[in-house]
Write an enzyme that holds these catalytic residues in place. Structure first.
Site: not given
Ligand code: NAI
Length: 511
Positions: A124, A145, A157, A195
């Site tokens: 993001s 995105h 995006e 954003n």
């Molecule tokens: P989350 O914290 O729910 O999930 C992240 C997952 O990645 C976890 O299960 C973790 O174990 C895993 N992980 C961490 N390091 C890792 C690695 N080296 N290799 C493999 N898996 C690994 O995070 P979320 O919210 O799903 O966000 C993920 C991405 O999406 C981030 O870049 C965030 O900025 C982006 N994003 C999030 C949004 C949201 O509303 N939560 C919206 C749009 C984008």
């Protein structure tokens, strides 16, 4: 058998968190094979369980058949190690938001994957170009995105880094369409489209609150009832929670090297420090009881009887003067049509972008008897009147003004003096920032409006909103606000200035 028209046949999702799960479900349902990888095996298992539960619920509701469920399940696999992703032709990374970790994972993948496999990040806030710089072949990485919740938020995006190839963004665009979502194309800039486009809405509302012009809840009601937003800015901040939104406000401000248009407010910094994060903790700009927002009623002063109301006089410079006259006529008020007001009249000014004080001084009116009304929108389009006072206004005249408006069926808000009331200044800032995004070539005007309606739930795209309200009116609001506040925050974007000056649509692109 893979779908004959699949843009990609086998997609790997990195990260089984909130986003990874949603993205995997969406892609499987579109007929494409998906493998998910996560360093945390529990996260991986629980993602599969949660996706399967979604499908079972869809089956119960007859939205899919048992055959669909079986096919979906057969297309979803879990990977125990990165090597299991060898055969995929697209990677979508949705792991922790950390540049070093993301770059490291992509680097390890580079030697495992087929050279033609395309890499994408769901980041993001990080630069796609920066993530790609660790790769031997940075050309193969783009941004993809998705928004949360992925199944419901229908916009994606597609972000091109400095090294990205046009044919790859075209493939991703096709892929997003295959998923049933709407692709918008963005350059790799802070906040991308959604954003970035939303900066004006929250930051200008915070600025209004900071100036003690109106309470948080009042600002929300005004923007909902006058401009048709589904959620007011403070309701929205409560939903996203300040531990998420305040750092985004600061990040975009600093990434654009302290651009005054994005200047955040101490209000959110302080409330974040104080733990007033929003709905999830039961206390934000509103209090939540059992998850339900407690809405305070509109605050009103005492009413003056109709027969005791003074006559009204309307400034010759008032915006929508004829409509304001028509309102007062409908309310059966005593209207003065003379060039100057009598000594008893309540004077109404309806400026664009000026405060009541400045309008009073410029027109030589008696401030103790002058109030302002926001006439940016046609009365038929809004559900609320907003009246502004001024520091020298008499208490009886303030009550008279409010009592007059309350004769009408619309809701009424009374605010302190403000250049551009609430709606004018928030919309002008929002539209101006979006115009400048087009000026910077971050995205096309059409994609900007699409992204804002689908990604932010705005009643219409900001540029279309500007067209509907009149580009020249938006320009006038900004110009006058800049005069009153002497703040470069309100300087008009050349995109807006040129199109408004020539009477062109704000969506107009140069040939
Ligand atoms: P989350 O914290 O729910 O999930 C992240 C997952 O990645 C976890 O299960 C973790 O174990 C895993 N992980 C961490 N390091 C890792 C690695 N080296 N290799 C493999 N898996 C690994 O995070 P979320 O919210 O799903 O966000 C993920 C991405 O999406 C981030 O870049 C965030 O900025 C982006 N994003 C999030 C949004 C949201 O509303 N939560 C919206 C749009 C984008």
């Amino acid at each position: 058998m893979p779908h004959p028209h699949n843009v990609f046949n086998f997609v790997a999702i990195l990260g089984a968190g909130a986003m990874g799960k949603g993205i995997a479900q969406l892609i499987v349902q579109a007929g494409v094979k998906v493998v998910i990888y996560d360093t945390n095996p529990q996260a991986l298992e629980s993602a599969k369980t949660s996706i399967t539960q979604q499908w079972e619920r869809m089956l119960e509701k007859n939205r899919i058949t048992p055959e669909d469920l079986k096919a979906y399940a057969s297309r979803l696999t879990l990977a125990a190690q990165l090597e299991d992703l060898r055969e995929c032709d697209l990677v979508i990374e949705a792991i922790v938001e950390n540049l070093t970790v993301k770059a490291q994972v992509f680097k390890s993948l580079e030697s495992i994957l087929k050279p033609e496999c395309l890499l994408t990040s769901n980041t993001s806030s990080l630069s796609i170009t920066a993530i790609s710089s660790a790769l031997n072949n940075p050309k193969r990485l783009l941004g993809l995105h998705f928004f949360n919740p992925v199944m419901l938020m229908k916009v994606v995006e597609v972000i091109r880094g400095l090294h990205s190839r046009a044919e790859d963004s075209a493939r991703l665009t096709e892929f997003v369409k295959q998923l049933g979502h709407t692709p918008v194309l963005a350059q790799d800039t802070p906040g991308f489209i959604v954003n970035h486009a939303s900066r004006g809405y929250s930051s200008e509302s915070l600025r209004i609150a900071q100036e003690s012009i109106a309470e948080f809840a009042q600002i929300d009601l005004i923007l909902r009832d006058q401009a048709g937003f589904k959620l007011g800015p403070f309701e929205l901040l409560d939903l996203t929670a300040l531990d998420v939104s305040h750092p985004v406000m600061e990040a975009i401000y600093h990434q654009y090297y302290e651009e005054p248009r994005y200047r955040p407010s101490y209000i959110t910094a302080q409330r974040l420090a104080g733990g007033l994060l929003g709905k999830k903790v039961g206390q934000g700009f509103y209090t939540y009881t059992d998850g339900v927002k407690q809405q305070a009623p509109d605050i009103h002063g005492p009413l003056i009887d109709r027969e005791d109301l003074p006559s009204v006089w309307v400034s010759s410079k008032a915006a929508r003067r004829a409509e304001l006259y028509a309102l007062f006529k409908d309310l059966e008020l005593q209207i003065e049509t003379t060039a100057a007001p009598s000594a008893q009249a309540l004077c109404w000014v309806a400026p664009l972008g000026l405060d009541v004080t400045t309008a009073c001084v410029l027109e030589g009116l008696d401030p103790s008897r002058t109030v302002g009304i926001d006439m940016l929108f046609a009365p038929s389009q809004t559900r609320r009147w907003v009246m502004a006072t001024n520091p020298a206004l008499r208490a009886d005249m303030k009550q008279a003004g409010e009592s007059m408006l309350r004769l009408d069926s619309k809701a009424v808000s009374v605010i302190k003096d403000s250049a551009g009331f609430v709606t004018q200044r928030v919309l002008a800032c929002l539209i101006n920032i979006c115009c400048d995004m087009c000026q910077q070539g971050i995205c096309s005007p059409t994609d900007l409006d699409l992204a804002a309606t689908l990604g932010l739930g705005y009643p219409s795209g900001p540029l279309s909103m500007g067209d509907a309200l009149g580009g020249q009116n938006i320009l006038e609001i900004l110009f006058n606000m800049q005069t009153v506040y002497a703040d470069p925050r309100y300087r008009a974007s050349p995109w807006l200035r040129r199109r408004a000056a020539m009477g062109l649509s704000l969506l107009h692109m140069e040939a």
